[in-house]
Design a protein around this motif. Structure first.
Motif, short mmCIF file in Angstrom:
data_model
loop_
_atom_site.label_atom_id
_atom_site.label_comp_id
_atom_site.label_asym_id
_atom_site.label_seq_id
_atom_site.Cartn_x
_atom_site.Cartn_y
_atom_site.Cartn_z
N SER A 1 0.82 -1.22 0.00
CA SER A 1 0.00 0.00 0.00
C SER A 1 0.85 1.27 0.00
O SER A 1 0.46 2.29 -0.58
CB SER A 1 -0.92 0.03 1.22
OG SER A 1 -1.68 -1.15 1.32
N PRO B 1 -6.15 5.20 0.83
CA PRO B 1 -5.78 3.89 1.38
C PRO B 1 -6.97 3.35 2.16
O PRO B 1 -7.64 4.10 2.88
CB PRO B 1 -4.61 4.21 2.33
CG PRO B 1 -4.25 5.62 2.08
CD PRO B 1 -5.42 6.30 1.47
N THR C 1 -3.84 -4.48 -2.37
CA THR C 1 -2.40 -4.26 -2.18
C THR C 1 -1.82 -5.12 -1.05
O THR C 1 -0.60 -5.12 -0.84
CB THR C 1 -2.11 -2.78 -1.88
OG1 THR C 1 -2.97 -2.35 -0.82
CG2 THR C 1 -2.34 -1.90 -3.10
#
Lengths: 157, 157, 157, 157, 157, 157
Positions: B18, D24, D81
């Motif tokens: 990430s 995120p 991710t």
């Protein structure tokens, strides 16, 4: 002998096996992956732990074998009735040896399933160790044996 | 150096990327498939026809590269932005050489996509010629080059 | 009794069923999803409309059952010959009850297909209603009944 | 509040997230699978061996999370991710507890990926132990926590 | 006559074919794609080259036929035993004509596989030529013939 | 203008879009399916029921759009950010009209996703009604509009 995958227009076709008899079939394939001594040692240590590299490669190889007809364009869908993979660590030549056996009862052979199993298991080892060894090399991907079907038994010398 | 795919319980995980930056990335992989002289000649003849073995292998390799994260357990899904495969017939050593280039702009590398491309292209050649040559062998599946990302550029010897 | 999925190396394998007889097989699975009263009422209203949540869950469950051998690593590919899902709205306990029946004629059981069907149908309900109720909970995913095959009929008491 | 998945014709649609910002995102999901004492003990023994049930369930859960948008009809494709799964053996209540964490940087949430991971891991445990315990039950499949995106952080009380 | 895909709740189901007999079955489907004269000429030139548009469409159509039960919700998984596709360039009407034949030995028909093959082959032609002709149109996607099974032979007048 | 999918060897490649800018993109596609009057009336009745043919076709079309890069060989994987499908019953011409809109924010266009959506929705209608009408015909599969990207907006006259 003809390349059976070519149609009258000269293009690829999926060969018609409708008239073939259903027989039990088995295929055994082999591959090895060469690596640095250190990488092989790390894999060996891993086999003591729970989620070792080889366990993931085992699962990947079996699941990959089930995807064979989705990956190889002219392969027939096959009801694989069994699949097993074995690993052997060769410290003399710094490589992992992979053997896969696939079985079915059907109208067409299961060679490609066994070859996909060893190839995908080898690539999974590469993926999980590439951070420490980018130069690993997969070699000797080959059919060792197949039985069943009209063409009978084949065994690599 | 740590095997980054292992979690605190000692089992496999998909590494968290990430926080990595998106960068353009490229990877080049190689594989070859050895065969009988006669098989290589048949493939060569085929390149004159429309639906030749290598065209099918080309499509299979590109489609296979797109399936990488579905085939290799711990691989991240990647938005591949380009993929190309080249074949070269080597009559001195009776083999077909396969080179694949894969590109992306993303947080993680595209090495596995290029390796899947050459492996699946090679297995497709095996599948389409196995009726005339069961002993073909895929070898030297390896990463030739990769660029982009934190670990920078890698080039094989 | 042995865990049949483990090979001689102590790793997972796909059990060989080549020698098993083809028999008609059926499996029934159950799951429920608990939710807020208000969410259940919205689902009920939806059943009057055309594209209601339960219709999408129905399609998802059936398509998911077809993906079972692609999702569950050691499952054999199976030619599912029929699949149906029923929903029941339980306003006393604020939950939707899901029952799936899967059928095949084959060498191995179809339990996992029925369990995948109810699980994926339940998760689809979660997905489509999560904007109004994040705390929905899927429970009691279990096999109710299976028939066919060597181990015979099982019925949950 | 509206059910956002319904279009003007009253049918299901994939919600348009084109205008949402990339942030995120993380989601944590939980599930447990109840079983006979004896089954739990067999799984525990397995964790000492190489290819234990939980390792296979781990791989299945991670690969299943990657298939989320292929399984859940209205889910957006997501570039996961990172993904990790943890197991805990609860001998007081005879169950295995499963927790999955999924991460992405994107325009839409990753809740469904974490829920698919725990569900598929649980079903894999069922599959690998069903020969010795058909009555195992998956329960409490739920979202524990999610962060990122416009709706902010959610934590189950 | 009833719409057989509807269950007692009025929702879609996968029809149960467990009791149907296995018979050899064949289906032939047709589609055409209209385009600018210039585009058709470019395709024709391509047929002389190695990786022409039609070769890629051929592979796509065959691989697409294998995905039928994954794409069409209520379709049964089928063991396709053969698949071939033929193209014909019609310079009078500026279109490519596509004919696909699919075969199986099974409990249910293979019509949808042949229709998926021609549709996906046509869409692949669109994809590969869209840079020079966005207005290509796929038409006349239809079943020409099917044989085998209880409903017997159908031939389009 | 060049056919951009062809590499230096004259074979197909996936075009490199690494250097293209990410822009919001939208594509609208159309298809229709002609049928007997009676079939159209049955579909209309169905829209009153819960699990009507069009609801299943809607789900199939959206899920099919997500599979585009898996079905069309040279298509790039795309993060589709939205997808909707509308149906219109045309009793004058005895056909169902299908319109699909697909959206993304990315480096390459989303035309193929919208075309796959309408094609697969149409084939699903065929599948679910073929028991009562084998002669249904899918026609006029075409791109109506696309916007975003370097080539700008296209609108079919």
């Amino acid at each position: 002998m003809e390349l059976t995958h070519i149609n009258e227009q000269g293009r690829a076709k999926m060969v018609d096996v409708s008239d073939k008899k259903e027989t039990p079939r088995e295929a055994v394939a082999y591959a090895c992956i060469h690596m640095k001594r250190e990488t092989l040692e790390r894999i060996k240590e891993g086999t003591i732990a729970k989620g070792d590299v080889l366990s993931v490669a085992q699962v990947a190889g079996i699941m990959g074998a089930k995807k064979t007809s989705d990956i190889i364009p002219m392969c027939h869908p096959i009801m694989m009735t069994g699949c097993d993979i074995n690993f052997s660590l060769d410290f003399e030549n710094n490589k992992v040896e992979i053997t896969a056996t696939a079985r079915t009862v059907g109208q067409t052979g299961i060679e490609m399933e066994s070859l996909c199993a060893v190839s995908i298991a080898a690539l999974t080892i590469y993926d999980m160790c590439k951070a420490i060894d980018r130069e690993m090399t997969v070699s000797d991907v080959m059919l060792m044996k197949k039985s069943g079907g009209k063409s009978g038994t084949f065994e690599r010398y």
